[in-house]
Design an enzyme around this catalytic site. Sequence first.
Site, short mmCIF file in Angstrom:
data_model
loop_
_atom_site.label_atom_id
_atom_site.label_comp_id
_atom_site.label_asym_id
_atom_site.label_seq_id
_atom_site.Cartn_x
_atom_site.Cartn_y
_atom_site.Cartn_z
N CYS A 118 0.80 -1.23 -0.07
CA CYS A 118 -0.08 0.02 0.10
C CYS A 118 1.01 1.13 0.00
CB CYS A 118 -0.94 -0.19 1.22
SG CYS A 118 -2.32 1.08 1.25
N THR A 119 0.54 2.29 0.86
CA THR A 119 1.27 3.36 0.60
C THR A 119 2.59 3.42 1.58
OG1 THR A 119 -0.01 4.30 2.56
CG2 THR A 119 -0.81 4.73 0.49
#
Lengths: 211, 211
Positions: free
Chosen positions: B100-101
């Site tokens: 993800c981020t």
Amino acid sequence: MQIAIVVFDRFTALDAVGPYETLGRLPGSETVFVAERRGPVRTDTGNLAVTADRTLAEVPHPDIVVVAGGPGQTPQMENEVLLDWLRTADATSTWTTSVCTGSLLLAGAGLLRGRRATSHWLAVGHLESFGAVPTAERVVTDGKYVTAAGVSAGIDMGLTLLGRIAGDEHAQGVQLAVEYDPQPPYDSGSPRKAPAHLVERFRSRSRFALS
Amino acid sequence: MQIAIVVFDRFTALDAVGPYETLGRLPGSETVFVAERRGPVRTDTGNLAVTADRTLAEVPHPDIVVVAGGPGQTPQMENEVLLDWLRTADATSTWTTSVCTGSLLLAGAGLLRGRRATSHWLAVGHLESFGAVPTAERVVTDGKYVTAAGVSAGIDMGLTLLGRIAGDEHAQGVQLAVEYDPQPPYDSGSPRKAPAHLVERFRSRSRFALS
């Protein structure tokens, strides 16, 4: 709605986190991790602890019960505190659910008699000895009882139940938010698909091996 | 091998638990949850805490770095303690990975310059401003850098990397053990598949909205 996710020593982390990350995004809901005692609860590998923020006694009447499974499920079958809590919570719950061998705890509490239910593929046959109807599907709904197969199946169960309660569009939005567009590098996730010798190796070593 | 899973306030639980439950089953490995400080670390919903068993400083040279993402990633972009740790750990790691981020943290530490990388679909375009090459695939490998798309993609990344390190058969066995035979009730897990109005709604509300 209050969602109680029940954990215990040596539960499997993803069993709990799958429903948490999907069903837990139900609008207006409160999700709480519960265990017999407050504080850190170690998972089956010993390498991760999650915090039980409330005791079972503090959360007597959740709207949705989610019971995790894992190797630690076996000793819990003798834990009358947990089994009594499951019976009491189930008496007023809207949905009573499980992931993996969590269904054996529901069954052990007497809640799945005559119900179609599933569990981890190594354990699903054992539901029969508690009067349940073993059903080798990924997510099984029978009345208010929703059981999921092993570990990762809790993600599919969480989205399924989320759709039932909050509508398809909300569930689709959560699926998009958690980018659940599975692309496993192998096709080995069920005993019907995995190499036969791997399936046999697991069966021969499992505490759930059916003789 | 030592696997360090890096978490921080308001990380997304499944980002970390996906690789933990798959890659963490690497034979002979030790998986440790690390954060700037020891103790409970709350996830983005506020409803779950996992324990960081060690501080970043206590785990300076893991073999595999796994960085989670989530809403809490944004303030971490200014956290020089974390960014310095990432640079130091990366200098000796065998694999440096993210979900993800988490890839924005690797990129912010300067580790993805000229590298193909991915992130949550809402954030992947922002990798470009750090000199990385945004790549909208679920798992992207460039040299020793392995990045995964949003949240649930860490499961696919974990199995992919597990296969690379321990061999296909071991990874297939782990896939079978966690019964990862995904059957989502909707086909809405990527912006290419979800209803267009849902995609637009997320884009218009995202802190990562590209103007």
